[in-house]
Design a protein around this motif. Structure first.
Motif: not given
Length: 294
Positions: A71-74, A127-142
């Motif tokens: 998501l961060g790369i996208a 599911t809840g942990l993946v949806l939330y933390n994947a979004s936060v990690l996307a910003e960290i990667v970006r």
């Protein structure tokens, strides 16, 4: 030094006051702590709950890390049809409390899937942990990729590398080291947030096992103390491993260069030669007289 001594004295007084207060309330009696010493509390309640906590956290990390990176790369894509949906997904799930995501997922699995009630809380927590933390990690990667100098991207493109090659071979390997502290902090959050499932969804994690333990042995405060120490140890091990990994990555990324012998040093001191990468004569590296100055 004076402030340190004063702080240490106040800390000792605070610990003494806590100890006396617990002792006056009967919380330091041997009967309340004996289950932890004899092992009954560990084998029956805490270790099974700890296993479920680690299972939920591990599944969430394994799924959230690559999903967040994607998501961060996208979000940095040149194509609008890729960049905009990724931005919407990240901003949407990052703005919703993780507990709400868990409760919604639990109700969704209950109404629209055939998942059994015994395993449904685990699915909802992950599911809840993946949806939330994947979004936060996307910003960290970006943010980690954008923090790199633009000159590296421009140099790679100048020699004909495609954007995918630039991202995978130049930008991401360097950004990983810069992102590692923030990523580890988010992984610690994942471990701690599994407790929300135990508190709200009856997920049999470490916190839920503590509740059953306290009900059977009437040792609420001691059980909270022991479980808190377990969380501290888990997160300390995780951050210690991340610190070791970060130091190892930084050492491996240092320039190793080419080891020069006595003849190489004499060549470097010779007049009229162009020195190439790592101090080696460019003409010698090319196998010709290109490095010789006119």
């Amino acid at each position: 030094m004076i402030l340190s001594v004063v702080f240490a004295a106040l800390l000792v007084l605070a610990l003494w006051w806590i100890w006396q207060t617990m002792a006056d309330a009967g919380q330091m009696e041997g009967a309340k702590w004996s289950p932890f010493v004899e092992g009954q509390a560990w084998t029956t309640y805490l270790l099974p709950g700890l296993g479920n906590t680690l299972k939920a956290a591990a599944l969430s990390m394994i799924i959230a890390l690559p999903l967040g990176a994607a998501l961060g790369i996208a979000r940095m894509s040149d194509h609008r049809w890729v960049r905009v949906p990724a931005a919407v997904i990240v901003e949407f799930f990052r703005a919703i409390p993780v507990l709400l995501l868990m409760v919604f997922a639990n109700q969704f699995y209950s109404d629209y899937t055939a998942i059994e009630s015994d395993t449904r809380p685990l699915y909802a927590v992950v599911t809840g942990l993946v949806l939330y933390n994947a979004s936060v990690l996307a910003e960290i990667v970006r943010a980690g990729i954008l923090s790199l100098p633009k000159g590296q991207t421009e140099a790679a493109q100048a020699i004909g590398m495609r954007k995918t090659q630039v991202m995978t071979t130049i930008l991401l390997p360097q950004a990983v080291t810069a992102m590692l502290p923030a990523i580890v902090s988010q992984l610690v959050v994942i471990v701690k947030d599994t407790a929300l499932g135990g508190a709200m969804l009856n997920f049999t994690d470490l916190l839920n096992g503590r509740k059953t333990l306290a009900a059977n042995y009437a040792n609420v405060i001691p059980s909270f103390i022991v479980v808190a120490l377990i969380y501290i140890v888990l997160n300390f091990l995780l951050t210690s491993f991340a610190s070791w990994l970060e130091r190892r990555l930084r050492r491996s990324k240092k320039s190793t260069g080419v080891v020069l012998g006595a003849e190489d040093v004499e060549d470097l001191n010779a007049p009229g030669e162009v020195v190439g990468v790592h101090g080696v004569d460019a003409g010698a590296r090319a196998g010709g007289d290109v490095g010789k100055a006119p």
